[in-house]
Design an enzyme around this catalytic site. Structure first.
Site, PDB file in Angstrom:
ATOM      1  N   HIS A 117       0.812  -1.213   0.000  1.00 31.46           N
ATOM      2  CA  HIS A 117       0.000   0.000   0.000  1.00 31.46           C
ATOM      3  C   HIS A 117       0.847   1.266   0.000  1.00 31.46           C
ATOM      4  O   HIS A 117       1.919   1.332   0.600  1.00 31.46           O
ATOM      5  CB  HIS A 117      -0.916   0.004   1.225  1.00 31.46           C
ATOM      6  N   ASP A 118       0.364   2.252  -0.744  1.00 32.57           N
ATOM      7  CA  ASP A 118       0.931   3.605  -0.760  1.00 32.57           C
ATOM      8  C   ASP A 118       2.329   3.682  -1.358  1.00 32.57           C
ATOM      9  O   ASP A 118       3.025   4.689  -1.184  1.00 32.57           O
ATOM     10  CB  ASP A 118       0.947   4.209   0.651  1.00 32.57           C
ATOM     11  N   GLY A 135       5.107  -1.005   2.712  1.00 32.28           N
ATOM     12  CA  GLY A 135       4.217   0.136   2.593  1.00 32.28           C
ATOM     13  C   GLY A 135       4.955   1.460   2.521  1.00 32.28           C
ATOM     14  O   GLY A 135       5.970   1.662   3.179  1.00 32.28           O
TER      15      GLY A 135
END
Length: 259
Positions: A117-118, A135
């Site tokens: 994520h991200d 992340g």
């Protein structure tokens, strides 16, 4: 061609000349642009896939982040034009912190690699088999991570870098360098400049010499890092300026040369 066994959510936007293989699932909030080919048994939701991408079999894109703080806030994953994702690649969508995970144009993710994520991955990046990005990791343009490499969450991989297989990046690796797991463990240390990569990028010999000089000032001059950066700030080289900006914006600190 969309295979008759593919499952397509009514909200999905599928442009012309898109191919979707058997038993693939295209879920909610998906845009797939023209010329993209998706193999069999892949799963895509909450994602935007660019033009002329090649998504191989059993790829997962836009699935929820592996983050216990995530409460199903709206977010997406973005895959740039011309990018290839090989078998079993996973790209999670973002959390509420940024709302997006981005993979740039003309990237190549090899089998079983992962972007969490991200993440923010630049253009022309190659990720080797089974390599993992934690992340919020950032990877600069033209970087190459060899197989089984891992990048700690929030760490940054500079543009034009080359990372050896099995290395674990826990601190930021500055642009145009090579790194590998040092002799005392698997934590990545700097191992010189990626001269081959710079030549392949079409950089001129004078530009490469400026980067060589910057490397010496940083790691061989015995100056404190703060003083070395001040010395480099005098340079007119745009590549040296990129290195300086990278160091000054580092939050985890930078990796150093090691044995």
């Amino acid at each position: 061609m969309i295979h008759q066994t593919a499952v397509i959510d009514k909200s999905a936007v599928i442009e012309e000349n898109v191919s979707i293989g058997p038993y693939s699932v295209i879920g909610e909030g998906v845009v797939i642009k023209s010329g993209t080919v998706i193999g069999s048994n892949s799963y895509i939701e909450h994602a935007e896939i660019g033009q002329n991408c090649k998504i191989f079999n059993s790829v997962s894109i836009g699935t929820p982040p592996q983050d216990l703080s995530y409460k199903n806030e709206p977010s997406k994953a973005y895959i740039g034009d011309g990018t290839t994702l090989r078998e079993f690649v996973t790209v999670n969508r973002g959390t509420a912190k940024t709302g997006k995970t981005i993979v740039g144009k003309n990237c190549y993710f090899m089998v079983s690699s992962h972007a969490a994520h991200d993440c923010l991955v630049g253009d022309n990046v190659i990720i080797g088999n089974c390599s993992m990005l934690g992340g919020h990791v950032q990877v600069g343009d033209d970087a190459f991570l060899s197989g089984l490499a891992g990048v700690h969450q929030f760490a940054r991989v500079g543009k034009g870098t080359m990372t050896a297989g099995g290395a674990i990046i826990t601190m930021d690796t500055i642009p145009f360098t090579m790194c590998y797991g040092g002799s005392t463990g698997d934590r990545a240390v700097i191992n010189g400049l990626n001269l081959v990569g710079m030549k392949r990028r079409g950089m001129k010999s004078g530009e490469i010499s400026e980067i060589k000089n910057a490397y010496k000032i940083l790691f061989s001059s015995k100056l404190l890092l703060e003083d070395a950066v001040k010395e480099l700030e005098k340079s007119d080289s745009r590549y040296v300026k990129e290195i300086v900006d990278f160091i000054k914006t580092s939050k985890r600190g930078i990796a150093r040369p090691g044995n």
